[in-house]
Design an enzyme around this catalytic site. Sequence first.
Site, PDB file in Angstrom:
ATOM      1  CB  SER A  72      -4.584   7.215  -0.325  1.00  0.00           C
ATOM      2  OG  SER A  72      -4.131   5.930   0.002  1.00  0.00           O
TER       3      SER A  72
HETATM    4  N1  SAH Z   1      -5.236   3.710   3.995  1.00  0.00           N
HETATM    5  C1  SAH Z   1      -4.047   4.472   4.320  1.00  0.00           C
HETATM    6  C2  SAH Z   1      -3.031   4.409   3.191  1.00  0.00           C
HETATM    7  C3  SAH Z   1      -1.702   4.032   3.711  1.00  0.00           C
HETATM    8  S1  SAH Z   1      -0.472   3.599   2.538  1.00  0.00           S
HETATM    9  C4  SAH Z   1      -4.388   5.895   4.741  1.00  0.00           C
HETATM   10  O1  SAH Z   1      -5.556   6.293   4.643  1.00  0.00           O
HETATM   11  O2  SAH Z   1      -3.505   6.604   5.211  1.00  0.00           O
HETATM   12  C5  SAH Z   1      -0.535   1.833   2.576  1.00  0.00           C
HETATM   13  C6  SAH Z   1      -0.209   1.164   3.872  1.00  0.00           C
HETATM   14  O3  SAH Z   1      -0.186  -0.255   3.619  1.00  0.00           O
HETATM   15  C7  SAH Z   1       1.153   1.491   4.479  1.00  0.00           C
HETATM   16  O4  SAH Z   1       0.984   2.025   5.749  1.00  0.00           O
HETATM   17  C8  SAH Z   1       1.880   0.135   4.529  1.00  0.00           C
HETATM   18  O5  SAH Z   1       2.689  -0.036   5.679  1.00  0.00           O
HETATM   19  C9  SAH Z   1       0.712  -0.841   4.522  1.00  0.00           C
HETATM   20  N2  SAH Z   1       1.050  -2.207   4.077  1.00  0.00           N
HETATM   21  C10 SAH Z   1       1.918  -2.596   3.085  1.00  0.00           C
HETATM   22  N3  SAH Z   1       1.953  -3.940   2.971  1.00  0.00           N
HETATM   23  C11 SAH Z   1       1.102  -4.423   3.924  1.00  0.00           C
HETATM   24  C12 SAH Z   1       0.711  -5.753   4.329  1.00  0.00           C
HETATM   25  N4  SAH Z   1       1.210  -6.849   3.745  1.00  0.00           N
HETATM   26  N5  SAH Z   1      -0.174  -5.869   5.344  1.00  0.00           N
HETATM   27  C13 SAH Z   1      -0.695  -4.775   5.963  1.00  0.00           C
HETATM   28  N6  SAH Z   1      -0.366  -3.496   5.631  1.00  0.00           N
HETATM   29  C14 SAH Z   1       0.517  -3.325   4.620  1.00  0.00           C
END
Ligand code: SAH
Length: 222
Positions: A72
């Site tokens: 993010s």
């Molecule tokens: N907090 C992260 C942001 C990652 S982007 C950081 O600091 O890097 C969002 C993430 O949510 C992705 O890696 C994606 O695979 C995950 N995601 C999407 N749907 C999901 C679900 N149903 N359960 C768990 N993770 C999920």
Amino acid sequence: MRLRQDGLKYQGMRRQLVNKVREMLEQDGLMDERVLEAMMNVPRHYFFDSTFDMKYAYDNAAFPIGAGQTISQPYTVAVQTTLLEINKRDKVLEIGTGSGYQCAVLCEMGAKVFSIERQKLLHDQSQKILDHMGYRPRLFYGDGYKGKPAFAPFDKMIITCGAPYIPDALKEQLKIGGIMVIPVGEGNTQRMLRIVRHSENEFEEVDFGTFSFVPMLENTNR
Ligand code: SAH
């Protein structure tokens, strides 16, 4: 796994980034110095793939982390973390571990973090990085829609992917008096909602504007 080095060069870039984020938060009327201090203490470039030039880690932008996902934008991390009003030892559930950066910021603030990721590759990578950095969150490979009932209730919840709706299972696992920060909306943009649970059935919702996240996907193939 080899940890990257931090140093004056990266600390300088990080200071500039944090100052920029501080200005943006001030314009929004949001401020929690402890969040900015934690962001100053967590080297964001540790969460980047070594094939990229590390200077990108200190742009105020989202960036690819593999498996079609993104880390993010720092401003977004700051907004979500500020809205959570983190206290030391808060039990926090994160949905979407991704790179592990947001998780590290929460750990740095003294929270007890539980984080779920549906991409095995990202789950494994973030576990290694966070471990090497000395943080001890509980990371789970699985479907965030279900939450983690075995560890509920949670003081705080942060959803870092765009949810088409607010999953009931997550509302149920939020402590009374607890706070959930969740971007809600289908398509490319979401509204950042802060939900406060006032009683068993009373949830107060405040909208903090438009953001853009990768989608929260349903039905993991496991
Ligand atoms: N907090 C992260 C942001 C990652 S982007 C950081 O600091 O890097 C969002 C993430 O949510 C992705 O890696 C994606 O695979 C995950 N995601 C999407 N749907 C999901 C679900 N149903 N359960 C768990 N993770 C999920």
